[in-house]
Design an enzyme around this catalytic site. Sequence first.
Site, PDB file in Angstrom:
ATOM      1  N   ASN A  33      -0.684 -56.160 -14.246  1.00 24.45           N
ATOM      2  CA  ASN A  33       0.425 -55.223 -14.043  1.00 24.45           C
ATOM      3  C   ASN A  33       1.251 -55.600 -12.810  1.00 24.45           C
ATOM      4  O   ASN A  33       2.393 -55.158 -12.684  1.00 24.45           O
ATOM      5  CB  ASN A  33      -0.108 -53.792 -13.929  1.00 24.45           C
ATOM      6  CG  ASN A  33      -0.828 -53.543 -12.611  1.00 24.45           C
ATOM      7  OD1 ASN A  33      -0.199 -53.191 -11.615  1.00 24.45           O
ATOM      8  ND2 ASN A  33      -2.138 -53.752 -12.579  1.00 24.45           N
ATOM      9  N   ASP A  75     -14.939 -75.286 -10.705  1.00 17.99           N
ATOM     10  CA  ASP A  75     -13.807 -74.805  -9.908  1.00 17.99           C
ATOM     11  C   ASP A  75     -12.535 -75.093 -10.702  1.00 17.99           C
ATOM     12  O   ASP A  75     -12.265 -76.255 -11.048  1.00 17.99           O
ATOM     13  CB  ASP A  75     -13.791 -75.528  -8.559  1.00 17.99           C
ATOM     14  CG  ASP A  75     -12.709 -74.979  -7.630  1.00 17.99           C
ATOM     15  OD1 ASP A  75     -11.733 -74.365  -8.118  1.00 17.99           O
ATOM     16  OD2 ASP A  75     -12.857 -75.186  -6.407  1.00 17.99           O
ATOM     17  N   LYS A 113       0.563 -64.754 -11.701  1.00 16.68           N
ATOM     18  CA  LYS A 113       0.369 -64.319 -13.087  1.00 16.68           C
ATOM     19  C   LYS A 113       1.627 -64.583 -13.914  1.00 16.68           C
ATOM     20  O   LYS A 113       1.559 -64.934 -15.092  1.00 16.68           O
ATOM     21  CB  LYS A 113      -0.015 -62.839 -13.123  1.00 16.68           C
ATOM     22  CG  LYS A 113      -1.335 -62.503 -12.437  1.00 16.68           C
ATOM     23  CD  LYS A 113      -2.519 -63.175 -13.117  1.00 16.68           C
ATOM     24  CE  LYS A 113      -3.842 -62.700 -12.573  1.00 16.68           C
ATOM     25  NZ  LYS A 113      -5.002 -63.370 -13.213  1.00 16.68           N
ATOM     26  N   GLY A 153     -10.810 -66.237 -14.809  1.00 13.63           N
ATOM     27  CA  GLY A 153     -11.135 -66.860 -13.516  1.00 13.63           C
ATOM     28  C   GLY A 153      -9.931 -66.942 -12.606  1.00 13.63           C
ATOM     29  O   GLY A 153      -8.802 -67.133 -13.055  1.00 13.63           O
ATOM     30  N   GLY A 154     -10.184 -66.807 -11.310  1.00  9.29           N
ATOM     31  CA  GLY A 154      -9.127 -66.937 -10.315  1.00  9.29           C
ATOM     32  C   GLY A 154      -9.208 -65.826  -9.297  1.00  9.29           C
ATOM     33  O   GLY A 154     -10.101 -64.974  -9.359  1.00  9.29           O
ATOM     34  N   ARG A 186      -2.684 -42.881  -9.406  1.00  7.30           N
ATOM     35  CA  ARG A 186      -2.029 -44.045 -10.014  1.00  7.30           C
ATOM     36  C   ARG A 186      -2.738 -44.483 -11.293  1.00  7.30           C
ATOM     37  O   ARG A 186      -2.105 -44.853 -12.289  1.00  7.30           O
ATOM     38  CB  ARG A 186      -1.977 -45.196  -9.002  1.00  7.30           C
ATOM     39  CG  ARG A 186      -1.477 -46.511  -9.568  1.00  7.30           C
ATOM     40  CD  ARG A 186      -1.357 -47.557  -8.461  1.00  7.30           C
ATOM     41  NE  ARG A 186      -0.950 -48.845  -9.006  1.00  7.30           N
ATOM     42  CZ  ARG A 186      -1.787 -49.784  -9.454  1.00  7.30           C
ATOM     43  NH1 ARG A 186      -3.098 -49.579  -9.404  1.00  7.30           N
ATOM     44  NH2 ARG A 186      -1.334 -50.902  -9.948  1.00  7.30           N
ATOM     45  N   TYR A 230       0.148 -62.853  -5.701  1.00 13.25           N
ATOM     46  CA  TYR A 230      -0.763 -62.712  -6.839  1.00 13.25           C
ATOM     47  C   TYR A 230       0.008 -62.417  -8.134  1.00 13.25           C
ATOM     48  O   TYR A 230      -0.183 -63.095  -9.156  1.00 13.25           O
ATOM     49  CB  TYR A 230      -1.768 -61.602  -6.524  1.00 13.25           C
ATOM     50  CG  TYR A 230      -2.582 -61.120  -7.689  1.00 13.25           C
ATOM     51  CD1 TYR A 230      -3.590 -61.909  -8.232  1.00 13.25           C
ATOM     52  CD2 TYR A 230      -2.360 -59.858  -8.252  1.00 13.25           C
ATOM     53  CE1 TYR A 230      -4.340 -61.449  -9.299  1.00 13.25           C
ATOM     54  CE2 TYR A 230      -3.102 -59.395  -9.312  1.00 13.25           C
ATOM     55  CZ  TYR A 230      -4.093 -60.191  -9.832  1.00 13.25           C
ATOM     56  OH  TYR A 230      -4.833 -59.742 -10.896  1.00 13.25           O
TER      57      TYR A 230
HETATM   58  P1  NAI Z   1     -13.192 -60.816 -10.096  1.00 12.64           P
HETATM   59  O1  NAI Z   1     -12.654 -61.279  -8.791  1.00 12.64           O
HETATM   60  O2  NAI Z   1     -14.367 -59.917 -10.096  1.00 12.64           O
HETATM   61  O3  NAI Z   1     -13.508 -62.075 -11.017  1.00 12.64           O
HETATM   62  C1  NAI Z   1     -12.788 -63.271 -10.952  1.00 12.64           C
HETATM   63  C2  NAI Z   1     -13.762 -64.418 -10.989  1.00 12.64           C
HETATM   64  O4  NAI Z   1     -13.018 -65.640 -10.850  1.00 12.64           O
HETATM   65  C3  NAI Z   1     -14.786 -64.369  -9.853  1.00 12.64           C
HETATM   66  O5  NAI Z   1     -16.102 -64.332 -10.375  1.00 12.64           O
HETATM   67  C4  NAI Z   1     -14.513 -65.632  -9.061  1.00 12.64           C
HETATM   68  O6  NAI Z   1     -15.698 -66.274  -8.592  1.00 12.64           O
HETATM   69  C5  NAI Z   1     -13.789 -66.514 -10.085  1.00 12.64           C
HETATM   70  N1  NAI Z   1     -12.956 -67.496  -9.412  1.00 12.64           N
HETATM   71  C6  NAI Z   1     -12.158 -67.338  -8.328  1.00 12.64           C
HETATM   72  N2  NAI Z   1     -11.618 -68.514  -7.964  1.00 12.64           N
HETATM   73  C7  NAI Z   1     -12.070 -69.429  -8.835  1.00 12.64           C
HETATM   74  C8  NAI Z   1     -11.872 -70.832  -8.974  1.00 12.64           C
HETATM   75  N3  NAI Z   1     -11.102 -71.534  -8.116  1.00 12.64           N
HETATM   76  N4  NAI Z   1     -12.516 -71.460  -9.974  1.00 12.64           N
HETATM   77  C9  NAI Z   1     -13.310 -70.788 -10.832  1.00 12.64           C
HETATM   78  N5  NAI Z   1     -13.530 -69.470 -10.745  1.00 12.64           N
HETATM   79  C10 NAI Z   1     -12.916 -68.795  -9.761  1.00 12.64           C
HETATM   80  O7  NAI Z   1     -11.954 -60.139 -10.878  1.00 12.64           O
HETATM   81  P2  NAI Z   1     -11.991 -59.161 -12.119  1.00 12.64           P
HETATM   82  O8  NAI Z   1     -11.693 -57.801 -11.641  1.00 12.64           O
HETATM   83  O9  NAI Z   1     -13.194 -59.394 -12.947  1.00 12.64           O
HETATM   84  O10 NAI Z   1     -10.691 -59.663 -12.932  1.00 12.64           O
HETATM   85  C11 NAI Z   1     -10.772 -60.661 -13.913  1.00 12.64           C
HETATM   86  C12 NAI Z   1      -9.379 -61.165 -14.220  1.00 12.64           C
HETATM   87  O11 NAI Z   1      -8.581 -60.104 -14.661  1.00 12.64           O
HETATM   88  C13 NAI Z   1      -8.657 -61.778 -13.019  1.00 12.64           C
HETATM   89  O12 NAI Z   1      -7.900 -62.885 -13.440  1.00 12.64           O
HETATM   90  C14 NAI Z   1      -7.738 -60.661 -12.550  1.00 12.64           C
HETATM   91  O13 NAI Z   1      -6.589 -61.201 -11.913  1.00 12.64           O
HETATM   92  C15 NAI Z   1      -7.409 -59.990 -13.856  1.00 12.64           C
HETATM   93  N6  NAI Z   1      -7.088 -58.576 -13.694  1.00 12.64           N
HETATM   94  C16 NAI Z   1      -8.070 -57.682 -13.371  1.00 12.64           C
HETATM   95  C17 NAI Z   1      -7.777 -56.341 -13.245  1.00 12.64           C
HETATM   96  C18 NAI Z   1      -8.830 -55.325 -12.965  1.00 12.64           C
HETATM   97  O14 NAI Z   1      -8.536 -54.118 -13.023  1.00 12.64           O
HETATM   98  N7  NAI Z   1     -10.077 -55.708 -12.669  1.00 12.64           N
HETATM   99  C19 NAI Z   1      -6.402 -55.849 -13.391  1.00 12.64           C
HETATM  100  C20 NAI Z   1      -5.438 -56.887 -13.706  1.00 12.64           C
HETATM  101  C21 NAI Z   1      -5.790 -58.182 -13.863  1.00 12.64           C
HETATM  102  C1  15L Z   2      -5.220 -56.203 -10.460  1.00  9.95           C
HETATM  103  O1  15L Z   2      -4.537 -57.115 -10.897  1.00  9.95           O
HETATM  104  C2  15L Z   2      -6.468 -56.480  -9.702  1.00  9.95           C
HETATM  105  O2  15L Z   2      -7.165 -57.588 -10.193  1.00  9.95           O
HETATM  106  C3  15L Z   2      -7.411 -55.285  -9.661  1.00  9.95           C
HETATM  107  O3  15L Z   2      -8.331 -55.499  -8.616  1.00  9.95           O
HETATM  108  C4  15L Z   2      -6.684 -53.968  -9.446  1.00  9.95           C
HETATM  109  O4  15L Z   2      -6.139 -53.946  -8.165  1.00  9.95           O
HETATM  110  C5  15L Z   2      -5.587 -53.814 -10.469  1.00  9.95           C
HETATM  111  O5  15L Z   2      -4.740 -54.938 -10.548  1.00  9.95           O
HETATM  112  C6  15L Z   2      -4.688 -52.591 -10.218  1.00  9.95           C
HETATM  113  O6  15L Z   2      -3.470 -52.765 -10.080  1.00  9.95           O
HETATM  114  O7  15L Z   2      -5.202 -51.465 -10.175  1.00  9.95           O
END
Ligand code: NAI
Ligand code: 15L
Length: 275
Positions: A119, A58, A147, A79-80, A181, A143
């Site tokens: 973003n 965690d 960041k 992570g997060g 978008r 959120y």
């Molecule tokens: P996701 O939610 O699928 O993965 C995030 C992971 O972080 C999860 O597996 C979750 O269990 C873990 N997590 C949450 N709280 C935690 C904690 N306290 N300790 C340890 N692990 C923890 O998100 P995704 O889509 O894979 O995104 C990955 C990263 O990229 C995130 O930081 C997100 O903010 C960032 N991001 C993602 C975007 C997207 O389009 N998917 C866009 C912009 C940023």
């Molecule tokens: C993010 O930061 C989120 O992690 C992802 O779930 C999408 O919402 C993405 O931005 C977005 O703006 O499309």
Amino acid sequence: MTGNDHHHRLGTVLLTGAAGTLGRVLADPLRAACALLRRSDLGPALIAQGLADGLACDLADTGAVLHLLEGVDAVVHLGGIAVEGPFQPILQANLLGLHNLYEAARRQGVRRIVFASSNHVTGCRRIDERVTPQDLPRPDGNYGLSKLFGEGLASLYFDRHGIETVSLRIGTATPTPLDRRALSTWLSHADLARLVLAALRARDVGALVVYGISANTARWYDSDAGWARIDYQPQDNAEAFRDRVGHLPVHPDPNDPQNRFQGGSFMGIGPFDAT
Ligand code: NAI
Ligand code: 15L
């Protein structure tokens, strides 16, 4: 030394958030590029995704994060909490989590962090604005603010401790763009892998902030200088999907903030009254 050495094999890389959507996309490309990939996430998330080699940690647990970074050369920090929501959970996973990560990096001698920013750091920009990483941030919620805190930590830990960070303000990293978008914000999975590897390999990055999108014709961000610095050359373009998704707004009302501001649907989430 300046420039990038693509033959340089990365050492031990830690991938946090490894059980998440992007963590699962990045595991193979990272494994191919580094000597050893260490993966971490919350225990239940690792189990749910069947990541038997993953380390349960965690990010809000200061001691556990210090232990996790032992022997690590570079971190890809995904992570997060990845969506807009109430402050307390974001405070724990993202703000405290990031602080724990940077303190552990300092104490364990980690030299490079690639930070998944978003973003949403500039989500309160209108869709007719073109934004660079040098412009004032305009976060669109708790959120996005978390960041921005991470980008601030990156700056502090470079200036005081020499730890280098590339903060990636990722757009929308889905297999294909899903709405209008995303014609501006899309980051293909292949370009995501290119971007993260470029950010790990580039020399002398200091505390650099770049946007993480593909070569979208309709992009809102000008990140060219930062991209050149890390030698990121996106290959995909959301424009190829305009016929499929160009008629799909984020919200049915054209005047809704979700359509007018770059943050999209996150502009429709909150505020969160404490109960
Ligand atoms: P996701 O939610 O699928 O993965 C995030 C992971 O972080 C999860 O597996 C979750 O269990 C873990 N997590 C949450 N709280 C935690 C904690 N306290 N300790 C340890 N692990 C923890 O998100 P995704 O889509 O894979 O995104 C990955 C990263 O990229 C995130 O930081 C997100 O903010 C960032 N991001 C993602 C975007 C997207 O389009 N998917 C866009 C912009 C940023
Ligand atoms: C993010 O930061 C989120 O992690 C992802 O779930 C999408 O919402 C993405 O931005 C977005 O703006 O499309």
